[in-house]
Design an enzyme around this catalytic site. Sequence first.
Site, PDB file in Angstrom:
ATOM      1  N   GLY A   1       0.916  -1.369  -0.157  1.00 56.50           N
ATOM      2  CA  GLY A   1      -0.045  -0.057   0.165  1.00 56.50           C
ATOM      3  C   GLY A   1       0.934   1.066   0.016  1.00 56.50           C
ATOM      4  O   GLY A   1       2.112   1.015  -0.543  1.00 56.50           O
ATOM      5  N   ARG A   2       0.394   2.396   0.586  1.00 54.43           N
ATOM      6  CA  ARG A   2       1.120   3.579   0.498  1.00 54.43           C
ATOM      7  C   ARG A   2       2.539   3.371   1.429  1.00 54.43           C
ATOM      8  O   ARG A   2       3.473   3.835   0.734  1.00 54.43           O
ATOM      9  CB  ARG A   2       0.352   4.632   1.240  1.00 54.43           C
ATOM     10  N   ILE A   3       2.413   2.742   2.262  1.00 53.47           N
ATOM     11  CA  ILE A   3       3.668   2.835   3.249  1.00 53.47           C
ATOM     12  C   ILE A   3       4.669   1.531   2.694  1.00 53.47           C
ATOM     13  O   ILE A   3       5.785   2.028   2.529  1.00 53.47           O
ATOM     14  CB  ILE A   3       3.491   2.380   4.547  1.00 53.47           C
TER      15      ILE A   3
ATOM     16  N   ARG B   1      -2.307  -8.738  -2.455  1.00 60.37           N
ATOM     17  CA  ARG B   1      -3.335  -9.317  -3.343  1.00 60.37           C
ATOM     18  C   ARG B   1      -3.303  -8.730  -4.894  1.00 60.37           C
ATOM     19  O   ARG B   1      -3.923  -9.499  -5.684  1.00 60.37           O
ATOM     20  CB  ARG B   1      -4.777  -8.937  -2.560  1.00 60.37           C
TER      21      ARG B   1
ATOM     22  N   ILE C   1       6.261  -4.076  10.884  1.00 61.58           N
ATOM     23  CA  ILE C   1       5.713  -2.876  11.268  1.00 61.58           C
ATOM     24  C   ILE C   1       4.455  -2.796  11.250  1.00 61.58           C
ATOM     25  O   ILE C   1       3.756  -1.702  11.060  1.00 61.58           O
ATOM     26  CB  ILE C   1       6.636  -1.592  10.879  1.00 61.58           C
ATOM     27  N   ALA C   2       3.680  -4.024  10.896  1.00 58.48           N
ATOM     28  CA  ALA C   2       2.310  -4.153  10.374  1.00 58.48           C
ATOM     29  C   ALA C   2       1.506  -4.264  11.823  1.00 58.48           C
ATOM     30  O   ALA C   2       0.850  -3.000  12.313  1.00 58.48           O
ATOM     31  CB  ALA C   2       1.931  -5.225   9.572  1.00 58.48           C
ATOM     32  N   ARG C   3       1.362  -5.363  12.483  1.00 54.92           N
ATOM     33  CA  ARG C   3       0.277  -5.549  13.716  1.00 54.92           C
ATOM     34  C   ARG C   3       0.950  -6.797  14.132  1.00 54.92           C
ATOM     35  O   ARG C   3       0.989  -7.810  13.520  1.00 54.92           O
ATOM     36  CB  ARG C   3      -1.022  -5.546  13.124  1.00 54.92           C
TER      37      ARG C   3
ATOM     38  N   GLU D   1       0.459  -7.030  22.828  1.00 53.03           N
ATOM     39  CA  GLU D   1       1.290  -6.095  23.123  1.00 53.03           C
ATOM     40  C   GLU D   1       0.331  -5.071  24.194  1.00 53.03           C
ATOM     41  O   GLU D   1      -0.588  -5.211  23.836  1.00 53.03           O
ATOM     42  CB  GLU D   1       1.685  -5.265  21.842  1.00 53.03           C
TER      43      GLU D   1
ATOM     44  N   HIS E   1       5.953  -0.201  19.327  1.00 53.62           N
ATOM     45  CA  HIS E   1       4.863   0.105  18.705  1.00 53.62           C
ATOM     46  C   HIS E   1       5.032   1.844  18.123  1.00 53.62           C
ATOM     47  O   HIS E   1       3.897   2.329  18.531  1.00 53.62           O
ATOM     48  CB  HIS E   1       3.303  -0.057  19.000  1.00 53.62           C
TER      49      HIS E   1
HETATM   50  C1  DGY Z   1      -1.621   3.090  12.999  1.00 52.00           C
HETATM   51  O1  DGY Z   1      -1.642   4.170  12.592  1.00 52.00           O
HETATM   52  O2  DGY Z   1      -2.187   2.198  12.741  1.00 52.00           O
HETATM   53  C2  DGY Z   1      -0.319   2.863  13.739  1.00 52.00           C
HETATM   54  O3  DGY Z   1      -0.030   1.526  13.993  1.00 52.00           O
HETATM   55  C3  DGY Z   1      -0.391   3.582  14.942  1.00 52.00           C
HETATM   56  O4  DGY Z   1       0.709   3.588  15.791  1.00 52.00           O
END
Ligand code: DGY
Length: 318
Positions: free
Chosen positions: A158-160, A180, A235-237, A266, A284
């Site tokens: 995506g954007r990131i 996807r 860095i996702a979740r 977390e 996070h």
């Molecule tokens: C988000 O913007 O989803 C980041 O994980 C917040 O810290």
Amino acid sequence: MAKPTLVITRRLYDQVRASLASVFDIIADNQATDQPWDAATMQRHVAQADYLFCTVADKIDAAVIAAAPRLKLIATGAVGYNNIDVAACKARGILITNTPDVLTQTTADFGFALMMTTARRISESERYARAGQWAGWAFDQFTGRDLHHATLGIIGMGRIGGAIARRAMGFDMRVLYHNRNRSQEAVEATWVEKEQLLRESDFVMLVVPYSPATHHLIGAAELALMKPTATLINIARGGVVDDQALIAALKDKRIAAAGLDVFENEPKFDPTFLQFENVVITPHIASSSKATRGAMMQLAADNLLAHAAGLPLKTPVA
Ligand code: DGY
């Protein structure tokens, strides 16, 4: 006319809070401590709410929604909104907004920084220097892995993901991605199947939103496909990675290292991670530059102000 009531779950920058105070009656009794409320306190507060300003750390589940009979809009100060029960909101006609775009570059910077820190063993060598263990220079001291000319596999373009791919081009990296759909964000990155990405990448970067479809996207089978010299960056979740499978892979040295900004359960992540010198752990903070956290807060506030003024929402999610 009485002002609508806005419940704010966490401390905001003064100027953002001030922008809300003239329009809303604000309930925010934890501004000094900035500690999350327990479920009962959250439910007690939202019972009076017309509007809710929450964060990624607040669980806005069906019980919270049921406790909030007047609620019209939830503005979360985050791009991810997996902490909110979207179906329960939809059923009640409650709108949701998030904060896309404003955090893209800062989060991409951090993903890259976490990858570099992990590859070049920066946290580990700093711990050593701070502990007074540095006795002299040596050829094989903290030898790390090169980013330049290595292969980066980005899962979630995506954007990131696109912003990370653009940074990687500047490091002469070969960039693979899996998504996807083939992405407009992908510049010169090459779409491949997830299995090929895992097999060929020196660095695997996770940037997907969390959902039932991405739960344990990286588990034992996926880790087994990675090279023993490869590094995983999340860095996702938390929940996108099966943390127990990752711990097992790290114990068996099936991958070289991991850089983790997010964890299952977390902030109470599995303390076994602390045993690994080759794991870089951050709490996070990928979007946490002072300016970007301010922009996230302000965009959430602007959505609330827009709705209260009868204007279109700036960044609705559902
Ligand atoms: C988000 O913007 O989803 C980041 O994980 C917040 O810290």
